[in-house]
Design a protein around this motif. Sequence first.
Motif, PDB file in Angstrom:
ATOM      1  N   ILE A 200     -54.761  -8.454 -16.516  1.00 39.64           N
ATOM      2  CA  ILE A 200     -53.309  -8.706 -16.448  1.00 39.64           C
ATOM      3  C   ILE A 200     -53.041 -10.175 -16.775  1.00 39.64           C
ATOM      4  CG2 ILE A 200     -51.327  -8.825 -14.857  1.00 39.64           C
ATOM      5  CD1 ILE A 200     -52.809  -6.472 -13.286  1.00 39.64           C
ATOM      6  N   CYS A 203     -53.165 -11.241 -20.408  1.00 39.12           N
ATOM      7  CA  CYS A 203     -51.908 -10.960 -21.141  1.00 39.12           C
ATOM      8  C   CYS A 203     -50.856 -12.006 -20.792  1.00 39.12           C
ATOM      9  CB  CYS A 203     -51.364  -9.583 -20.783  1.00 39.12           C
ATOM     10  SG  CYS A 203     -52.426  -8.235 -21.295  1.00 39.12           S
ATOM     11  N   ALA A 259     -48.827  -6.626 -19.432  1.00 38.62           N
ATOM     12  CA  ALA A 259     -49.217  -7.159 -18.110  1.00 38.62           C
ATOM     13  C   ALA A 259     -48.519  -6.377 -16.998  1.00 38.62           C
ATOM     14  CB  ALA A 259     -48.854  -8.642 -18.026  1.00 38.62           C
ATOM     15  N   LEU A 262     -50.003  -2.810 -16.699  1.00 38.93           N
ATOM     16  CA  LEU A 262     -51.316  -2.816 -16.035  1.00 38.93           C
ATOM     17  C   LEU A 262     -51.169  -3.080 -14.538  1.00 38.93           C
ATOM     18  CD1 LEU A 262     -53.411  -4.868 -18.644  1.00 38.93           C
ATOM     19  CD2 LEU A 262     -53.811  -2.486 -18.000  1.00 38.93           C
ATOM     20  N   LEU A 263     -50.224  -3.936 -14.229  1.00 40.26           N
ATOM     21  CA  LEU A 263     -49.957  -4.251 -12.816  1.00 40.26           C
ATOM     22  C   LEU A 263     -49.550  -2.993 -12.053  1.00 40.26           C
ATOM     23  CD1 LEU A 263     -49.656  -6.600 -10.802  1.00 40.26           C
ATOM     24  CD2 LEU A 263     -47.322  -6.931 -11.660  1.00 40.26           C
TER      25      LEU A 263
END
Length: 285
Positions: A200, A203, A259, A262-263
């Motif tokens: 993350i 990114c 990001a 993915l978080l």
Amino acid sequence: MTELDERLASFLPAEGGQQDIVIRAMRDAFLAGGKRVRPRLCWETYRLFGGTGEEIWPMMAALEMIHTSSLIHDDLPAMDNDRLRRGRPTTWVSFGEDMAILAGDGLMIYAFETAARALSMGAPADRVSAAMAELARRTGIFGMIGGQTADVAWTGKPVPRETLEFIYREKTGALLEASMVTGAILAGADEAQQEAVRRIASCVGMAFQIRDDLLDIESTEEELGKPIGSDERNQKTTFVTVYGEEKARELVRSYSEEAVALLGTLPGDTEPLARLIRSLMDRKN
Ligand code: GRG
């Protein structure tokens, strides 16, 4: 000064003694302001993994000290030769080149002394040592200093795209990565979670540096607190010079969205961190 600024500043050494001038230079650069992005990323990642203690503060201050030290050195005549930073004369302009070099060195090392203070605040020793190892690695030749080395070595030459990406991931991304990964480590995140955080943060780092390139051409000296057009003056290859403005904007958006996506795969309340990441995407300084 904000409450965050005050808490961070409380970790700085007090003026005085034979080394007074270097401490004044360190404090001047640190207290000049800045967005405090790295401590904020560290804090939000720590909270995401359930961290509640005070022992995160030394690491937050350490990250800002290392970042400030890099700005002091980056502005030196031998590097970008800039006279304005955070709306104030740069450290070498106010204190001389010799003291600016020492103030950068001083902050860099004091950061580690500061990070170690978590031990006397009850933080588990294994977590503190792992976080400090992460901080050291991503500050040094396998991180920020490595990226800056390539940046300096390639200045004035046409930079291959993969080298440019290496420079961004290391010069800028590495410390942002360490900010989030140390927050995760200190909160007790497991290795898989730390790796997810690293992806993350990577990114976030790319988006942050490309946004920085765009600000260098679209902002004003007043808003940025530093000179604009610095990349062109220093003959720097950037994502804007390679990909053009429109594509660079698109990349800031897509890296930031990646990001945040993915978080979303991590457990817990990811919204505060997602909000911070989104706010960096269209930052104005
Ligand atoms: C002394 C540890 C040490 C390293 C020296 C000079 C150098 C090696 C590295 C330079 C790294 C550097 C300046 C990268 C650029 C990163 C970047 C985009 C900085 C701007 O960060 P912001 O926008 O600044 O967070 P503020 O002022 O808001 O904190």
